[in-house]
Every structure is written in C-alpha cells, then in structure tokens.
Scaffold this active site. Structure first.
Site, PDB file in Angstrom:
ATOM      1  N   GLU A   1      19.843  -4.630  46.414  1.00 59.93           N
ATOM      2  CA  GLU A   1      19.802  -5.074  45.022  1.00 59.93           C
ATOM      3  C   GLU A   1      19.085  -4.084  44.104  1.00 59.93           C
ATOM      4  OE1 GLU A   1      19.725  -9.025  47.391  1.00 59.93           O
ATOM      5  OE2 GLU A   1      18.998  -6.980  47.629  1.00 59.93           O
TER       6      GLU A   1
ATOM      7  N   HIS B   1      22.915 -20.252  50.591  1.00 59.93           N
ATOM      8  CA  HIS B   1      21.761 -19.629  49.933  1.00 59.93           C
ATOM      9  C   HIS B   1      21.537 -20.329  48.602  1.00 59.93           C
ATOM     10  CE1 HIS B   1      19.578 -16.097  48.049  1.00 59.93           C
ATOM     11  NE2 HIS B   1      20.113 -16.652  46.982  1.00 59.93           N
TER      12      HIS B   1
ATOM     13  N   ASP C   1      15.149 -15.219  57.748  1.00 63.82           N
ATOM     14  CA  ASP C   1      15.777 -14.297  56.785  1.00 63.82           C
ATOM     15  C   ASP C   1      15.438 -12.854  57.147  1.00 63.82           C
ATOM     16  OD1 ASP C   1      17.473 -13.782  54.690  1.00 63.82           O
ATOM     17  OD2 ASP C   1      15.978 -14.053  53.125  1.00 63.82           O
TER      18      ASP C   1
ATOM     19  N   ARG D   1      23.010 -13.674  41.486  1.00 68.34           N
ATOM     20  CA  ARG D   1      23.762 -12.733  42.326  1.00 68.34           C
ATOM     21  C   ARG D   1      24.991 -13.364  42.957  1.00 68.34           C
ATOM     22  NH1 ARG D   1      18.946 -11.513  46.207  1.00 68.34           N
ATOM     23  NH2 ARG D   1      18.500 -13.663  45.546  1.00 68.34           N
TER      24      ARG D   1
ATOM     25  N   GLY E   1      20.096  -6.440  51.739  1.00 69.93           N
ATOM     26  CA  GLY E   1      19.496  -5.837  50.555  1.00 69.93           C
ATOM     27  C   GLY E   1      20.452  -4.977  49.762  1.00 69.93           C
TER      28      GLY E   1
END
Length: 388
Positions: free
Chosen positions: A70, A195, A284, A163, A68
C-alpha cells in the site's frame, strides 16, 4: 516409529488431567492414564513432566506469500518461512491474498501452500482477494472448492474499507451462495473470510444478507474485529446474533486504545456473555499493517507476525486471567469447526498428531509436533524450511 509422550497435563483443548499420549503414522493412537510399551522396539519416549500437552495452533489468516504494497513496491512484505510457524506452535495455516490480488496470484498462493505442506505442516488457502468479483483459478468458486485440494473457502474479501472494491449487497450475496454450494459439494467449510475496515458500515452488509436470505450468518468469518472500539462493539452485537468473529493478534492499537489488544478484547467479549465457540484468533502474519490519515493517505507501515497468535493466547491467560482451556479453543477447536478441518484442532484418537508442549510455569513453547513429526524440541529447531 512410535512416540510416547508421558506425564503431561493434557488439554484437548478441554483439560482431561495427567495423561500419556501415543502417536504414530502421523496420528494420535491413544490417550490414557498410563500407557506402557515396555520392551517395544522403536519407541521414542518424551517426558512431559511439568508441561501442558495441547493441540497445535491453527492460524487461519496468513499472507503466506507476503502482502502489503500500500506504500509502493518497497513496502511489499516477505513470504512466511516454516520455522516462523513452528516456533510459534502453529501447525496448520490458511493462506490468503490481500490488497494486491494482481501481482500476487492464486497459483502463487497454492504453490506456497503445497510447499509448506511438503515441509511438514498443513496449509490450506482461500480463493480470491480483497476485490469483488473475485477471479477463481478454475473460473468458478464452486469448482475451485471442489477440484483444488488446498482451497477451503473464499477471501479475504474486503468491505467497509477504502481499499476494497466497494462490493454491493447482491454481489456479496452471490459470492456467499456460491461459496456455500461449493463447500457443500466438496465437503469443505466454504466460508467467506471478510476483511472489515474502518468504514462506517462495519458489519451491516453481512447482517443484511443473514436477515434477507437463507444464507446463515455463520457462512461469513469477519476478521479484524478489534480494529477499533466501534467495530469491536458491533462485533459483540454480531456474535450475540450467532455470527462468528475473528480477532487479529498482530494489530497496532491507536494511542490510548490499548484495550483493542487481542487478549483484552477477548476478555471483554467473554464478559458480555458471548458464546466462546464463536470467537477465533488469527495473526494476519506477513500482512502489512498500514496506517492512513483521515484523508486516506498512507502514513506508515508495520508487519504482522505469526508469533503474535501464541503471544496473545499466552497474554489471555497470564495477563487477563482467562482459563487456559478457553484461550486454547480460539486457536484450535473453534477454528477447525468453523472451517470444517477434519482431524484438526483437538487431541483425539485418529486426529492428526499436531501437538505442542508448553511449560506450565510461563507457558513458553518447548516442543512441537506437526503430523507426528518432531519440529521443535526443547526450543531447538529440528526441521527447517528448504532454504532456511
């Protein structure tokens, strides 16, 4: 110390009937209809009457040191703990980085993998993160695979996502070629875990590499295929051409898209005649599940849970009517074969004694062994992580 599991319905993951399973020294020593060790000293007997005896689950996409970020530093997710895995029946894990391959590093990832292995399960890692070119620990993908025991592949590399580093075709070709050679020389899978985001290109880069080079399509393992309806359809076409596809069990379907739930997507894939051996599930876990608007602006966040892996296997059986032995394959044998994990994914003599006992009525997890060590007994945690 020997442990004899008696009277269970055994799935290898193929169903082989009511059998006894003898384990010792971390391995499966025998599977037979009636194993008797009368008078033998040092044998623990476990009555598995009313239980399914199945392989421990393999989760090959877990952010073991957290992920994480983000939405800023406060949205960095926490590390995985041992019992989060064992309570979910997971006995083998592959750790990955993600968007943040800068403040979360490969040495951190490898150290956490070693820690989880010391605590009792088996943990590997992929070298790299979302960004291409990746930064291997040794300076080369090939030598990471050859010289670092825990490193078994590359990734997760991001494509079709705002991203990602927007890698070009030739960059991905070279990365896949290096992973393939490193895997061959090390006797490891050397796969590239990819991904796949919401972008319009979907799987086209991987398809073009398979079409224009000698690199087989199975060198890639694209994940998050049930991210949206268009990607799921593209994934079905990709698998029909022999590619492996991975469904994410921790997902947040958009409103009106409940058919993207992993178990439902799995049923749809099977209904299209896709080879079951090409399908895997991953959780995930500990990864962030960020939401962005159509301008790419961050709007919210969830977190992946490793327990979702088991929950979606269970839902595949109880809600979607998929036979248990098929549902088990996507978190056991299929994963082990894709990643070349020796001694994993099947209940077989001399394989690691990674075993879960599931209640036959509701498929809840009752007991878990990892490498022959009793981790969960009748839903009670026996072995905890160092700081739990």
């Amino acid at each position: 110390m020997l442990t004899l599991i008696k009277n269970g319905d055994v799935f290898t993951p193929d169903y082989i009937g009511k059998k006894d399973v003898l384990i010792g020294g971390g391995k499966i020593l025998a599977i037979d209809e009636n194993i008797t060790l009368a008078g033998t000293v040092g044998v623990e007997m476990i009555n598995a009457q009313g239980m399914h005896v199945v392989p421990g689950f393999i989760d090959s996409h877990v952010h073991i040191i957290g992920g994480g970020g983000e939405g800023g530093f406060s949205t960095r997710t926490p590390e995985l703990t041992l019992t989060e895995a064992t309570k979910a029946g997971v006995t083998t894990i592959v750790g990955v980085l993600g968007t943040d391959g800068f403040t979360r590093t490969m040495p951190d990832l490898i150290a956490k993998a070693k820690a989880l292995t010391e605590e009792g399960i088996t943990c590997y890692v992929h070298t790299g993160s979302y960004h291409v070119p990746i930064q291997p620990v040794t300076g080369r993908i090939e030598t990471d695979l050859m010289l670092i025991q825990e490193v078994i592949g590359v990734g997760e590399v991001a494509i079709s996502d705002h991203r990602s580093a927007q890698p070009e075709l030739n960059e991905l070709k070279r990365l896949a070629a290096e992973a393939r050679v490193g895997g061959m020389l090390s006797g490891k899978g050397g796969i590239v875990n990819v991904h796949i985001g919401d972008g319009a290109d979907k799987l086209s880069l991987l398809e073009e590499i398979a079409r224009t080079t000698e690199i087989p399509i199975t060198q890639f393992l694209p994940t998050h295929i049930n991210r949206n309806k268009d990607l799921l359809q593209a994934g079905i076409i990709y698998a029909s051409n022999g590619g492996r596809i991975d469904l994410t069990t921790s997902n947040l379907p958009h409103e009106g898209e409940s058919d993207l739930k992993c178990s439902k997507a799995f049923k749809k894939i099977l209904s299209r005649g896709i080879d079951l051996s090409l399908v895997t599930f991953t959780s995930d876990a500990q990864g962030s599940l960020p939401r962005f608007n159509d301008k790419g602006e961050f709007t919210g966040l969830g977190i992946g849970e490793i327990r979702s892996l088991y929950e979606e296997v269970r839902a595949s059986v109880l809600e979607e009517g998929i036979p248990l032995e098929q549902a088990l394959q996507v978190v056991t044998r299929n994963v082990a074969k894709a990643l070349k994990l020796k001694g994993k994914g099947e209940l077989a003599i001399q394989n690691d004694a990674d075993i879960a006992l599931l209640d036959k009525q509701d498929l809840t997890i009752d007991t878990v062994f990892a490498k022959g060590q009793l981790m969960i007994s009748h839903k009670e945690t026996i072995v905890k992580g160092t700081f739990e």
